[in-house]
Structures are given as structure tokens and as C-alpha cells.
Design a protein around this motif. Structure first.
Motif, PDB file in Angstrom:
ATOM      1  N   ASP A 162      -3.602   6.193   8.700  1.00  0.00           N
ATOM      2  CA  ASP A 162      -2.720   5.040   8.920  1.00  0.00           C
ATOM      3  C   ASP A 162      -2.434   4.312   7.615  1.00  0.00           C
ATOM      4  O   ASP A 162      -1.295   3.921   7.333  1.00  0.00           O
ATOM      5  N   LEU A 163      -3.468   4.140   6.791  1.00  0.00           N
ATOM      6  CA  LEU A 163      -3.286   3.475   5.501  1.00  0.00           C
ATOM      7  C   LEU A 163      -2.383   4.299   4.592  1.00  0.00           C
ATOM      8  O   LEU A 163      -1.522   3.749   3.887  1.00  0.00           O
ATOM      9  N   TYR A 164      -2.559   5.617   4.621  1.00  0.00           N
ATOM     10  CA  TYR A 164      -1.729   6.490   3.795  1.00  0.00           C
ATOM     11  C   TYR A 164      -0.257   6.383   4.184  1.00  0.00           C
ATOM     12  O   TYR A 164       0.623   6.271   3.320  1.00  0.00           O
ATOM     13  N   VAL A 165       0.037   6.386   5.487  1.00  0.00           N
ATOM     14  CA  VAL A 165       1.419   6.274   5.963  1.00  0.00           C
ATOM     15  C   VAL A 165       2.007   4.925   5.569  1.00  0.00           C
ATOM     16  O   VAL A 165       3.158   4.833   5.130  1.00  0.00           O
ATOM     17  N   ALA A 166       1.206   3.853   5.709  1.00  0.00           N
ATOM     18  CA  ALA A 166       1.688   2.508   5.393  1.00  0.00           C
ATOM     19  C   ALA A 166       2.047   2.374   3.910  1.00  0.00           C
ATOM     20  O   ALA A 166       3.011   1.678   3.555  1.00  0.00           O
ATOM     21  N   ILE A 167       1.306   3.044   3.045  1.00  0.00           N
ATOM     22  CA  ILE A 167       1.538   2.921   1.607  1.00  0.00           C
ATOM     23  C   ILE A 167       2.620   3.893   1.116  1.00  0.00           C
ATOM     24  O   ILE A 167       3.501   3.508   0.346  1.00  0.00           O
ATOM     25  N   SER A 168       2.564   5.119   1.578  1.00  0.00           N
ATOM     26  CA  SER A 168       3.481   6.136   1.046  1.00  0.00           C
ATOM     27  C   SER A 168       4.832   6.165   1.753  1.00  0.00           C
ATOM     28  O   SER A 168       5.835   6.572   1.168  1.00  0.00           O
ATOM     29  N   LYS A 169       4.886   5.731   3.016  1.00  0.00           N
ATOM     30  CA  LYS A 169       6.137   5.748   3.774  1.00  0.00           C
ATOM     31  C   LYS A 169       6.348   4.424   4.498  1.00  0.00           C
ATOM     32  O   LYS A 169       6.394   4.373   5.731  1.00  0.00           O
ATOM     33  N   PHE A 205      -4.640  10.174  -1.902  1.00  0.00           N
ATOM     34  CA  PHE A 205      -3.179  10.191  -1.900  1.00  0.00           C
ATOM     35  C   PHE A 205      -2.623   8.770  -1.864  1.00  0.00           C
ATOM     36  O   PHE A 205      -1.588   8.472  -2.472  1.00  0.00           O
ATOM     37  N   SER A 206      -3.309   7.876  -1.132  1.00  0.00           N
ATOM     38  CA  SER A 206      -2.869   6.478  -1.071  1.00  0.00           C
ATOM     39  C   SER A 206      -2.973   5.820  -2.438  1.00  0.00           C
ATOM     40  O   SER A 206      -2.054   5.112  -2.882  1.00  0.00           O
ATOM     41  N   ILE A 207      -4.098   6.049  -3.115  1.00  0.00           N
ATOM     42  CA  ILE A 207      -4.287   5.478  -4.455  1.00  0.00           C
ATOM     43  C   ILE A 207      -3.258   6.038  -5.428  1.00  0.00           C
ATOM     44  O   ILE A 207      -2.681   5.301  -6.249  1.00  0.00           O
ATOM     45  N   ALA A 208      -2.990   7.339  -5.321  1.00  0.00           N
ATOM     46  CA  ALA A 208      -1.986   7.956  -6.200  1.00  0.00           C
ATOM     47  C   ALA A 208      -0.605   7.360  -5.949  1.00  0.00           C
ATOM     48  O   ALA A 208       0.164   7.107  -6.894  1.00  0.00           O
ATOM     49  N   ALA A 209      -0.286   7.112  -4.666  1.00  0.00           N
ATOM     50  CA  ALA A 209       1.017   6.509  -4.329  1.00  0.00           C
ATOM     51  C   ALA A 209       1.128   5.101  -4.894  1.00  0.00           C
ATOM     52  O   ALA A 209       2.188   4.698  -5.395  1.00  0.00           O
ATOM     53  N   ILE A 210       0.043   4.337  -4.849  1.00  0.00           N
ATOM     54  CA  ILE A 210       0.046   2.977  -5.394  1.00  0.00           C
ATOM     55  C   ILE A 210       0.272   3.007  -6.899  1.00  0.00           C
ATOM     56  O   ILE A 210       1.072   2.225  -7.445  1.00  0.00           O
ATOM     57  N   LEU A 211      -0.403   3.909  -7.568  1.00  0.00           N
ATOM     58  CA  LEU A 211      -0.268   3.994  -9.029  1.00  0.00           C
ATOM     59  C   LEU A 211       1.128   4.438  -9.443  1.00  0.00           C
ATOM     60  O   LEU A 211       1.614   4.062 -10.518  1.00  0.00           O
ATOM     61  N   ARG A 212       1.768   5.220  -8.590  1.00  0.00           N
ATOM     62  CA  ARG A 212       3.134   5.668  -8.921  1.00  0.00           C
ATOM     63  C   ARG A 212       4.145   4.541  -8.757  1.00  0.00           C
ATOM     64  O   ARG A 212       5.170   4.520  -9.443  1.00  0.00           O
ATOM     65  N   ILE A 213       3.865   3.619  -7.832  1.00  0.00           N
ATOM     66  CA  ILE A 213       4.855   2.578  -7.516  1.00  0.00           C
ATOM     67  C   ILE A 213       4.914   1.537  -8.622  1.00  0.00           C
ATOM     68  O   ILE A 213       5.958   1.286  -9.217  1.00  0.00           O
ATOM     69  N   CYS A 214       3.781   0.889  -8.888  1.00  0.00           N
ATOM     70  CA  CYS A 214       3.805  -0.192  -9.876  1.00  0.00           C
ATOM     71  C   CYS A 214       2.389  -0.643 -10.213  1.00  0.00           C
ATOM     72  O   CYS A 214       1.426  -0.189  -9.624  1.00  0.00           O
ATOM     73  N   LYS A 223      -3.953  -5.190  -5.912  1.00  0.00           N
ATOM     74  CA  LYS A 223      -4.778  -5.621  -4.786  1.00  0.00           C
ATOM     75  C   LYS A 223      -4.906  -4.496  -3.767  1.00  0.00           C
ATOM     76  O   LYS A 223      -5.985  -4.255  -3.220  1.00  0.00           O
ATOM     77  N   ALA A 224      -3.797  -3.799  -3.515  1.00  0.00           N
ATOM     78  CA  ALA A 224      -3.835  -2.663  -2.590  1.00  0.00           C
ATOM     79  C   ALA A 224      -4.739  -1.562  -3.140  1.00  0.00           C
ATOM     80  O   ALA A 224      -5.495  -0.925  -2.398  1.00  0.00           O
ATOM     81  N   PHE A 225      -4.648  -1.337  -4.456  1.00  0.00           N
ATOM     82  CA  PHE A 225      -5.506  -0.350  -5.101  1.00  0.00           C
ATOM     83  C   PHE A 225      -6.977  -0.731  -4.949  1.00  0.00           C
ATOM     84  O   PHE A 225      -7.837   0.120  -4.665  1.00  0.00           O
ATOM     85  N   SER A 226      -7.287  -2.014  -5.120  1.00  0.00           N
ATOM     86  CA  SER A 226      -8.656  -2.496  -4.978  1.00  0.00           C
ATOM     87  C   SER A 226      -9.161  -2.303  -3.551  1.00  0.00           C
ATOM     88  O   SER A 226     -10.305  -1.898  -3.337  1.00  0.00           O
ATOM     89  N   THR A 227      -8.286  -2.578  -2.579  1.00  0.00           N
ATOM     90  CA  THR A 227      -8.663  -2.417  -1.168  1.00  0.00           C
ATOM     91  C   THR A 227      -8.967  -0.960  -0.847  1.00  0.00           C
ATOM     92  O   THR A 227      -9.980  -0.651  -0.210  1.00  0.00           O
ATOM     93  N   CYS A 228      -8.086  -0.045  -1.282  1.00  0.00           N
ATOM     94  CA  CYS A 228      -8.298   1.384  -1.051  1.00  0.00           C
ATOM     95  C   CYS A 228      -9.604   1.859  -1.678  1.00  0.00           C
ATOM     96  O   CYS A 228     -10.370   2.599  -1.062  1.00  0.00           O
ATOM     97  N   SER A 229      -9.835   1.414  -2.918  1.00  0.00           N
ATOM     98  CA  SER A 229     -11.046   1.835  -3.619  1.00  0.00           C
ATOM     99  C   SER A 229     -12.297   1.326  -2.918  1.00  0.00           C
ATOM    100  O   SER A 229     -13.287   2.054  -2.771  1.00  0.00           O
ATOM    101  N   PHE A 230     -12.249   0.077  -2.444  1.00  0.00           N
ATOM    102  CA  PHE A 230     -13.390  -0.521  -1.753  1.00  0.00           C
ATOM    103  C   PHE A 230     -13.674   0.225  -0.455  1.00  0.00           C
ATOM    104  O   PHE A 230     -14.826   0.527  -0.137  1.00  0.00           O
ATOM    105  N   HIS A 231     -12.618   0.532   0.299  1.00  0.00           N
ATOM    106  CA  HIS A 231     -12.773   1.287   1.539  1.00  0.00           C
ATOM    107  C   HIS A 231     -13.321   2.685   1.256  1.00  0.00           C
ATOM    108  O   HIS A 231     -14.177   3.189   1.999  1.00  0.00           O
TER     109      HIS A 231
END
Length: 336
Positions: free
Chosen positions: A144-151, A242-251, A258-266
């Protein structure tokens, strides 16, 4: 976590024959009536210290998860897939902690360390259902997190309400079915000793009490480890990476960081949770160290259940706003 059938010597506790009503661990000869749990220590002072510590962690677990369930249920703005899954995770954690901790508390302060045969069976069966269901649900949450971030534009369409309900039902059903599989396929023969060197009924100490470890036991246990632990772990790690990679590609803006921090913490939380389970159940029975296992078991049966509300939600801005609104509403209703 895992469950088992039990036999003592030649007096086998068998499952019902074909056509009979299914009753897990049916005890025909009534030779095994209870187990003695040694717990962590026999020192009275340390037992009191452990009682206070476990009571504190259990209280935080109950309050934190109950708060999340109430907040998400009462705020329509939180009726979205992410919080729907978090609410179900809180339900599982609430019940999962209640399977173990009350008995741990009793063992710490009571001279009676016994656990009935029926109590051991119930503890294993329900803990297996809840643990396996949680493994599947954590995989769903990672996806769910991956879909929310990448799409993000297709998120609402992809994660529809019907799909979310189906995924949760599949998680619960998968946990129940796998618990039944383990229950109906694993049998241990005891040699007379019923003292468990642990704070709850678990497979490793019971294996130590058995006369021999059947190959069928190892085969079924490894199958369930692959299907319920290793496979979800791979899916979760892939989703978060994949979620972290998508975040890094965006900005690299503050919001993205903050989203990157949340993913990493989870990701760290999930890795520690699954890692502790794999450490306990993936090793050969000959390499079990009961003292070390007791410490590791504490993480996934007590500690992580206390930390999950903070890890997944209570730090969230939406949850904080809902909590503040609910508190204001309660205060005003008391004053009027």
C-alpha cells in the motif's frame, strides 16, 4: 507462535479420524495435564522487577493500540486504506499481546507456575493465527505504501475499498489456515518431563522436552517459515526499497525527506520483527539456546507490540490532529 500436537511416550495424543469432529490436540489418555513455566528467573526481587516492567509495557500496548482504533474509527478523514490497515494491525497487536502477557505477569508474581494442557493449546493456536495474520498484513501495508508513493494519481483507483477489505480478509484467513496446518501436522513425544524453561509455551523449549524430533515436524515448520515469514519478508523489503527509490527519484524537499525517514523507520522495525522470529524458528533444533531464545522472544511478543502504535501512527500529523479534536470534544462534553 507455532503450534503442535503432543504425545507422551507411547501414549499418543492423536488427531480425530476421518469423519470425526476436528479438535486440535485431542488428548485421549489424559497423561499430559499441565506444564510448568520456569519464566526468566527464580529470584523474587527480579521477578517483581520483571512484573513491573511487563505490566508497564502491556499497559502502553493496550492504551496505544486502543487509542489508534478509536481515533481511526471515529474520524471520517482517516477512513483511507493506510489507516484502515493500521487499525487492523492495532487489533492484531492488541489481541496478540493479550495471548502472552497476562500469563507472563501471573508467572512473575505467583508461586503457581503451571499452565494447563488446554491453556497451552489455546495459547499456541491463537498466537499462531494472530502472528501469521500479522505477517500477511504487514506485506499488504508495505505494498500500500509503495502504491501511494510511486503511483499517487492512481492510488485511489488501485487501492479501492473492496480490495482493501479483501486483502485484510485474506490476511486473517491465511493466518487461520496456516495455524490449522501446523496444528494438524506436528506431533511431539514427551519423555516424562513437563517443565518448560521459558515464559510461555513455545516450540523450541518443547522440542527440548521431546524424546525425538520428527522429520515431519521440521518439514512442516520450514514450509510455514518460507510461506509465512520468508516470502512476506522478501515482499516487504522489496516494497520498501522500491518506495525509497521512488522518493529519491522525485525530490529532496522536506516533505520527501520526511517520507524517506518514515519508510526507513518502518523498514528497520519490520526487519527487526521478522529477524527475531527467523532467529527463533529457522535454526535446527540441535542449536537451540533457551536462555538466548527467551530474550529474543521478548522482542516480538512484547516489545515490538508496544512500539508499533508509535512506529506507524501516533507520530503522524493526521493522527495528532484527530487526537486533539477528540480530546477537545470530550472536555467540552464534560463541561456542558
Amino acid at each position: 507462535m507455532p503450534s503442535f500436537g503432543i504425545a507422551e511416550g507411547t501414549k499418543l495424543l492423536t488427531l480425530p479420524l476421518e469423519g470425526e469432529v476436528f479438535k486440535p490436540w485431542k488428548e485421549k489418555n489424559h497423561t499430559v495435564t499441565e506444564f510448568i513455566l520456569l519464566g526468566f528467573t527464580t529470584d523474587t526481587v527480579m521477578q517483581l522487577v520483571l512484573f513491573v516492567a511487563f505490566l508497564g509495557m502491556y499497559s502502553v500496548t493496550v492504551v496505544g493500540n486502543t487509542t489508534l482504533i478509536v481515533l481511526i474509527s471515529n474520524d471520517s478523514q482517516l477512513h483511507v486504506p493506510m489507516y484502515f490497515f493500521i487499525k487492523n494491525l492495532s487489533v492484531l497487536d492488541l489481541w496478540y499481546s493479550s495471548v502472552y502477557t497476562p500469563k507472563i505477569l501471573v508467572t512473575c508474581i505467583s508461586e503457581n507456575k503451571s499452565l494447563s494442557f488446554a491453556g497451552c493449546v489455546a495459547q499456541f493456536f491463537f498466537s499462531a493465527v494472530l502472528a501469521y495474520s500479522k505477517c500477511y498484513l504487514l506485506s499488504v501495508m508495505a505494498y500500500d505504501l509503495y502504491v501511494a508513493i510511486s503511483k499517487p494519481l492512481l492510488y485511489a483507483q488501485t487501492m479501492s475499498g473492496k480490495l482493501c477489505i479483501c486483502l485484510v480478509i485474506y490476511s486473517y484467513t491465511g493466518g487461520f489456515v496456516n495455524s490449522l496446518i501446523l496444528t494438524s501436522n506436528i506431533t511431539l513425544d514427551f519423555c516424562g518431563d513437563n517443565v518448560i524453561d521459558d515464559f510461555f509455551c513455545d516450540v523450541p523449549p518443547l522440542v527440548n522436552l521431546s524424546c525425538d524430533v520428527k522429520e515431519r515436524y521440521q518439514a512442516v515448520l520450514y514450509f510455514l517459515l518460507v510461506s509465512n515469514i520468508i516470502a512476506p519478508t522478501v515482499l516487504i523489503l522489496a516494497s520498501y526499497l522500491f518506495s525509497i527509490a521512488a522518493i529519491l527519484r522525485i525530490c529532496f524537499t522536506q516533505g520527501c525527506l520526511k517520507a524517506f525517514s518514515t519508510c526507513s523507520f518502518h523498514l528497520v522495525s519490520v526487519t527487526l520483527y521478522y529477524g527475531s522470529i527467523l532467529y527463533i524458528y529457522s535454526r535446527p533444533s540441535s542449536s537451540y539456546s533457551l536462555e538466548r531464545n527467551k530474550m529474543v522472544s521478548t522482542f516480538y511478543t512484547v516489545l515490538f507490540l508496544m512500539l508499533n502504535p508509535t512506529t506507524y501512527s501516533l507520530r503522524n500529523k493526521d493522527i495528532k490532529e484527530t487526537e486533539k479534536t477528540l480530546l477537545i470534544h470530550i472536555i467540552r462534553s464534560k463541561l456542558t
